[in-house]
Write an enzyme that holds these catalytic residues in place. Sequence first.
Site, short mmCIF file in Angstrom:
data_model
loop_
_atom_site.label_atom_id
_atom_site.label_comp_id
_atom_site.label_asym_id
_atom_site.label_seq_id
_atom_site.Cartn_x
_atom_site.Cartn_y
_atom_site.Cartn_z
N LYS A 37 0.83 -1.22 0.00
CA LYS A 37 0.00 0.00 0.00
C LYS A 37 0.86 1.26 0.00
O LYS A 37 1.99 1.26 0.49
CB LYS A 37 -0.95 -0.01 1.20
CG LYS A 37 -2.02 -1.14 1.13
CD LYS A 37 -3.33 -0.68 0.53
CE LYS A 37 -4.24 -1.82 0.13
NZ LYS A 37 -5.12 -2.30 1.18
N ARG A 85 -3.82 -10.18 4.32
CA ARG A 85 -4.06 -10.23 2.87
C ARG A 85 -2.80 -9.72 2.18
O ARG A 85 -2.48 -8.53 2.29
CB ARG A 85 -5.28 -9.36 2.55
CG ARG A 85 -5.70 -9.37 1.09
CD ARG A 85 -6.91 -8.48 0.87
NE ARG A 85 -7.32 -8.50 -0.52
CZ ARG A 85 -6.77 -7.77 -1.48
NH1 ARG A 85 -5.79 -6.94 -1.20
NH2 ARG A 85 -7.21 -7.87 -2.71
#
Length: 271
Positions: free
Chosen positions: A214, A249
């Site tokens: 991210k 995840r």
Amino acid sequence: MGILNLTPDSFSDGGQYLRPEAALRQAERLLAEGADVLDLGAESTRPGATPLPLDEELQRLLPLLRELLRWQVPISIDTYKPEVMQACLELGADIINDVWALRHPAQGALAQGGPSAEAVVAQHPNCGVCLMHMHREPQTMQSAPMSGDVLPQVHDFLAQRAQALQALGVARARIVLDPGIGFGKTVEQNFALLARQRELLALGYPLLLGWSRKSSLGAVTGGAPAAERLHASVAAALLALERGASVLRVHDVAPTVQALKVWQAMREQAG
Ligand code: HH2
């Protein structure tokens, strides 16, 4: 949870697994490296992503899902569309992972009197469901991120969504919650969610965390592009685990599993 993006435009691996053979090879690899669940997504949720028409989403997902179900591994479907949820659950998918937390104002199904995402999940008594917090929507979430202390806002949203689902008859044990790293939050807010992640555990549901590659990880590592955020992703996964995450995840399973083994070895000696 290993990520398998069947997309041309995902923020870090767009286009790599759009071809079915490439997707199958990646699924094999994720499992061989130690993934317990595969999360299949056909529409990118990156900021500014264009929504994918329903039939194209189904075309990307269903053939691969049919094949993977034969492998008898748990499969999660990353979608917000009730029609896609319905089709995948009917084939045998195990988990619905919805960044909209089952509240997307669906066009197709609802407009034609079809069931809502909540109803689809409620009608399938064996599927798991991940409810994620997102501020605004992918098209606009980063142009006006959240303001103020995000913890209570995320906490209350997730509590309310989990309760709404239970009111429809979904057993508590089927629900996992996710604060939604990067979805309409600033870098500081994402790290506040990590620092204070334990406050979300008080809700009493397992937590899923998606830090992998991210942009907040790029922001604190001198602007590393998505493809070069592996070490930062593993660090964040480990910190999330230490703060009580149940599901991680990730795109890069092998390095994450290696880090988790170090944590486990330490835990075994903790007494
Ligand atoms: N992040 C992404 C997509 N789905 N689902 C959950 N529950 N939590 C997340 O943090 C999350 C998610 C974005 O990552 P990725 O799938 O790699 O990218 P894209 O949405 O661009 O395909």
